[in-house]
Each structure stands twice: as C-alpha cells, then as structure tokens.
Design an enzyme around this catalytic site. Structure first.
Site, PDB file in Angstrom:
ATOM      1  N   ASN A  52       0.871  -1.178   0.000  1.00  0.00           N
ATOM      2  CA  ASN A  52       0.000   0.000   0.000  1.00  0.00           C
ATOM      3  C   ASN A  52       0.909   1.230   0.000  1.00  0.00           C
ATOM      4  O   ASN A  52       1.458   1.592   1.034  1.00  0.00           O
ATOM      5  CB  ASN A  52      -0.897  -0.027   1.250  1.00  0.00           C
ATOM      6  CG  ASN A  52      -1.730   1.235   1.387  1.00  0.00           C
ATOM      7  OD1 ASN A  52      -1.771   2.073   0.476  1.00  0.00           O
ATOM      8  ND2 ASN A  52      -2.394   1.393   2.523  1.00  0.00           N
ATOM      9  N   TRP A  53       1.041   1.822  -1.160  1.00  0.00           N
ATOM     10  CA  TRP A  53       1.970   2.964  -1.288  1.00  0.00           C
ATOM     11  C   TRP A  53       1.437   4.214  -0.591  1.00  0.00           C
ATOM     12  O   TRP A  53       2.159   5.181  -0.415  1.00  0.00           O
ATOM     13  CB  TRP A  53       2.210   3.289  -2.764  1.00  0.00           C
ATOM     14  CG  TRP A  53       2.956   2.255  -3.546  1.00  0.00           C
ATOM     15  CD1 TRP A  53       3.263   0.972  -3.167  1.00  0.00           C
ATOM     16  CD2 TRP A  53       3.505   2.418  -4.862  1.00  0.00           C
ATOM     17  NE1 TRP A  53       3.956   0.343  -4.164  1.00  0.00           N
ATOM     18  CE2 TRP A  53       4.117   1.198  -5.217  1.00  0.00           C
ATOM     19  CE3 TRP A  53       3.518   3.480  -5.777  1.00  0.00           C
ATOM     20  CZ2 TRP A  53       4.750   1.020  -6.451  1.00  0.00           C
ATOM     21  CZ3 TRP A  53       4.143   3.301  -7.003  1.00  0.00           C
ATOM     22  CH2 TRP A  53       4.752   2.083  -7.333  1.00  0.00           C
ATOM     23  N   LYS A  54       0.157   4.212  -0.269  1.00  0.00           N
ATOM     24  CA  LYS A  54      -0.499   5.410   0.287  1.00  0.00           C
ATOM     25  C   LYS A  54      -0.245   6.594  -0.662  1.00  0.00           C
ATOM     26  O   LYS A  54      -0.107   6.385  -1.867  1.00  0.00           O
ATOM     27  CB  LYS A  54      -0.031   5.658   1.721  1.00  0.00           C
ATOM     28  CG  LYS A  54      -0.183   4.388   2.580  1.00  0.00           C
ATOM     29  CD  LYS A  54      -0.024   4.614   4.048  1.00  0.00           C
ATOM     30  CE  LYS A  54      -0.203   3.271   4.772  1.00  0.00           C
ATOM     31  NZ  LYS A  54      -0.103   3.377   6.218  1.00  0.00           N
ATOM     32  N   HIS A  77      -9.474   1.238   4.966  1.00  0.00           N
ATOM     33  CA  HIS A  77      -8.206   1.426   5.686  1.00  0.00           C
ATOM     34  C   HIS A  77      -8.448   2.369   6.871  1.00  0.00           C
ATOM     35  O   HIS A  77      -9.271   3.288   6.777  1.00  0.00           O
ATOM     36  CB  HIS A  77      -7.148   2.014   4.744  1.00  0.00           C
ATOM     37  CG  HIS A  77      -5.776   1.970   5.329  1.00  0.00           C
ATOM     38  ND1 HIS A  77      -5.338   2.906   6.231  1.00  0.00           N
ATOM     39  CD2 HIS A  77      -4.759   1.089   5.169  1.00  0.00           C
ATOM     40  CE1 HIS A  77      -4.091   2.595   6.596  1.00  0.00           C
ATOM     41  NE2 HIS A  77      -3.719   1.503   5.958  1.00  0.00           N
ATOM     42  N   GLU A 132      -6.846   4.791   7.906  1.00  0.00           N
ATOM     43  CA  GLU A 132      -6.655   6.212   7.577  1.00  0.00           C
ATOM     44  C   GLU A 132      -7.912   6.777   6.916  1.00  0.00           C
ATOM     45  O   GLU A 132      -8.247   7.954   7.099  1.00  0.00           O
ATOM     46  CB  GLU A 132      -5.417   6.364   6.673  1.00  0.00           C
ATOM     47  CG  GLU A 132      -4.130   6.153   7.482  1.00  0.00           C
ATOM     48  CD  GLU A 132      -2.970   5.558   6.698  1.00  0.00           C
ATOM     49  OE1 GLU A 132      -2.998   5.595   5.464  1.00  0.00           O
ATOM     50  OE2 GLU A 132      -2.031   5.047   7.350  1.00  0.00           O
ATOM     51  N   GLU A 163      -5.082  -4.681  10.767  1.00  0.00           N
ATOM     52  CA  GLU A 163      -4.089  -3.623  10.920  1.00  0.00           C
ATOM     53  C   GLU A 163      -4.343  -2.878  12.233  1.00  0.00           C
ATOM     54  O   GLU A 163      -5.166  -1.945  12.258  1.00  0.00           O
ATOM     55  CB  GLU A 163      -4.168  -2.640   9.751  1.00  0.00           C
ATOM     56  CG  GLU A 163      -3.870  -3.263   8.401  1.00  0.00           C
ATOM     57  CD  GLU A 163      -3.296  -2.250   7.426  1.00  0.00           C
ATOM     58  OE1 GLU A 163      -2.240  -2.529   6.869  1.00  0.00           O
ATOM     59  OE2 GLU A 163      -3.891  -1.171   7.240  1.00  0.00           O
ATOM     60  N   GLY A 176       2.736   2.587  10.734  1.00  0.00           N
ATOM     61  CA  GLY A 176       3.685   3.687  10.553  1.00  0.00           C
ATOM     62  C   GLY A 176       4.399   4.098  11.821  1.00  0.00           C
ATOM     63  O   GLY A 176       5.051   5.136  11.865  1.00  0.00           O
ATOM     64  N   SER A 206       3.715  -1.859  10.341  1.00  0.00           N
ATOM     65  CA  SER A 206       5.172  -1.927  10.530  1.00  0.00           C
ATOM     66  C   SER A 206       5.737  -3.314  10.246  1.00  0.00           C
ATOM     67  O   SER A 206       6.661  -3.774  10.913  1.00  0.00           O
ATOM     68  CB  SER A 206       5.555  -1.458  11.938  1.00  0.00           C
ATOM     69  OG  SER A 206       5.138  -0.106  12.135  1.00  0.00           O
ATOM     70  N   GLY A 208       2.969  -0.969   4.285  1.00  0.00           N
ATOM     71  CA  GLY A 208       3.005   0.461   3.977  1.00  0.00           C
ATOM     72  C   GLY A 208       4.418   0.894   3.659  1.00  0.00           C
ATOM     73  O   GLY A 208       4.915   0.712   2.545  1.00  0.00           O
ATOM     74  N   GLY A 209       5.101   1.476   4.650  1.00  0.00           N
ATOM     75  CA  GLY A 209       6.425   2.060   4.447  1.00  0.00           C
ATOM     76  C   GLY A 209       7.400   1.160   3.710  1.00  0.00           C
ATOM     77  O   GLY A 209       8.097   1.605   2.778  1.00  0.00           O
TER      78      GLY A 209
HETATM   79  P1  13P Z   1       3.183   0.584   7.674  1.00  0.00           P
HETATM   80  O1  13P Z   1       3.701  -0.721   7.089  1.00  0.00           O
HETATM   81  O2  13P Z   1       3.896   1.778   7.152  1.00  0.00           O
HETATM   82  O3  13P Z   1       3.092   0.512   9.161  1.00  0.00           O
HETATM   83  O4  13P Z   1       1.668   0.738   7.132  1.00  0.00           O
HETATM   84  C1  13P Z   1       0.793  -0.318   7.242  1.00  0.00           C
HETATM   85  C2  13P Z   1      -0.431   0.000   6.485  1.00  0.00           C
HETATM   86  O5  13P Z   1      -1.180   0.890   6.852  1.00  0.00           O
HETATM   87  C3  13P Z   1      -0.696  -0.756   5.264  1.00  0.00           C
HETATM   88  O6  13P Z   1      -1.977  -0.507   4.789  1.00  0.00           O
END
Ligand code: 13P
Length: 254
Positions: A9-11, A95, A97, A167, A173, A212, A233-234
């Site tokens: 997930n590149w966000k 998600h 967010e 999640e 993050g 993470s 994510g990251g």
């Molecule tokens: P991180 O891997 O950056 O913690 O993000 C997880 C995430 O929200 C994937 O959708």
C-alpha cells in the site's frame, strides 16, 4: 494451504519517476518468486503506468480506494468500473486512515465491497483497533463490530471473494509491530468470526497482517497459523525491502 499474499500500500507516495523505478524493481525481483501472490497498490494517477508495466508479469495491481457509486456526479471519486478497466484486481477498502480522516463508516465500507464485486475485483477489508481500545481490552469487540457491520449489509457470501487485513492502528507507521502472538490471537479470532457464519469460507479466506511489517519481522509473523500475508506500507516503497517480505512469504509456503 492458503497462498500467501503480500500487498504493498503505497499510500500517497511516489512521483511518476519513482513509481516507474519501484514498479520495475518489484517486477524484476518478483520473477524469482513463485509461491507468493504479490500485489502493488499505487495512487490512482499511477494505475495506468502500473497496468502497462505489470502486464505479462505475475505482479498484480490494486487500488487504495473506490467509490460506492457506479457513475455520475461525484466529483473527485473513482468508480469500480474505472479501476477494473485499468487492470486492478484488488482494492483496499476501509483502511484505518480512511476511517479516521475521511469518516468512512462500516456501512460505507460495505458498499465499497459491493462495488468491487460488480467488477469481480477482490476487496482487502481492513479492520483494527486503536491503542486506547486495546488498552481498554476492547480489541475483539471493535473488530467483531467492524466485521459484523459489513456482513450484516452484504452477507457472508461476499467473503468468498474478500481478503481481510488486520491492521492494529497503533502499529501503522509507528515501527511498533504487534508481536506474532498478539497478531495470531486476533487473526484466529477473525477466522472464528467468519467460521460462525461459514466454516468453508473461514478455512479459505486470507487474513493479512499490516502495521510496521518489514523484512526483519515478516518471517515470524508469516509463520503464524492464521496469518496469510501482509499489507505493507512504508516497506513497500523500497523494492528490496518489499521483495524481502515477499521472499519470506515464499519460504513459509515451501
Ligand atoms: P506501515 O507498514 O507503514 O506501518 O503501514 C501499514 C499499512 O497501513 C498498510 O496498509
């Protein structure tokens, strides 16, 4: 055995140039992997690029969101049909967010799953508790509510074609990963929730962990019985880091 799924997930990250480099890096490394299903979810403007570069490779394309409506006067929204036309196979829905910053409710998220089904795309339904909820020992109650909120609207049958991502909000993050035992406990709970409605769906549904996840903790997380992959994510923004997690998926599947 459920096939491991690792989705990036590149966000809201990347530029046209970095997106091209990242996609190319993932494609090059993924060709050595055979057991893990690999998905990348870039921002909307890069889906066309993704479709072009990923075509003929084993790496699949996903989107980060979808509109509940089919078409019409919904400024700024993107329909399921548009995503399907650009080769998306997966769509991240609900998600944390989006729940937190854009007010998405379980009812709206259920409509997004329904929209995905009209185009034969597979939603990745995200659920998870906040730190405060965990500290108040509300984790199971929160997750049960998020899952029941969707099932009550679209039925358990929709989960034949759904992936769930657990999640924990406090792990996203933050560098604070759930321990493999903490994650397994919630994954088993989620699978049991599904089994209460359909044993057959519970056995085959893939439940990803997100929060993470990185190369160092992926092997332990992915070797848990009810963890079938990761939503990253990251670490999905650097090809080598993402591929290292995909390799961990291949190892547990061997
Ligand atoms: P991180 O891997 O950056 O913690 O993000 C997880 C995430 O929200 C994937 O959708």
């Amino acid at each position: 055995m459920r096939q491991p799924l690792i989705a990036g997930n590149w966000k809201m990250n990347a530029t046209r140039t970095s997106a091209e480099a990242l996609l190319s890096g993932v494609i090059a490394g993924a060709s050595a992997l055979s057991k893990t299903e690999i998905v990348v979810c870039p921002p909307f403007p890069f889906l066309s690029l993704g479709e072009r570069l990923l075509s003929g490779t084993a790496v699949k394309l996903g989107a980060q969101n979808v509109c509940t409506k089919d078409a019409g006067a919904y400024t700024g929204e993107v329909s399921a049909a548009m995503l399907a036309e650009f080769g998306c196979r997966y769509v991240i829905c609900g998600h944390s967010e989006r729940r937190e910053y854009y007010g998405e409710t379980d009812a709206v998220i259920a409509e997004k799953l329904r929209a995905c089904a009209t185009q034969d795309m597979i939603p990745i339904l995200c659920v998870g508790e906040t730190l405060q909820q965990r500290q108040q020992e509300l984790t199971e109650q929160v997750i049960a509510g998020q899952i029941d909120g969707v099932i009550s609207q679209i039925g358990i049958e929709a989960f034949n074609q759904t992936v769930i991502a657990y999640e924990p909000v406090w792990a996203i993050g933050t560098g604070m990963t759930a321990t493999p035992e903490q994650a397994q406990e919630v994954h088993a709970f989620i699978r049991q929730k599904i089994a209460d409605r359909s044993q057959a769906i519970a056995e085959k549904i893939r439940i990803l962990y997100g929060g993470s996840m990185k190369a160092a903790n992926a092997p332990d997380l992915l070797s848990q019985h009810d963890i079938d992959g990761g939503l990253i994510g990251g670490a999905s923004l650097i090809a080598d880091d993402f591929l290292a997690i995909c390799r961990a998926g291949d190892l547990v599947a061997s």
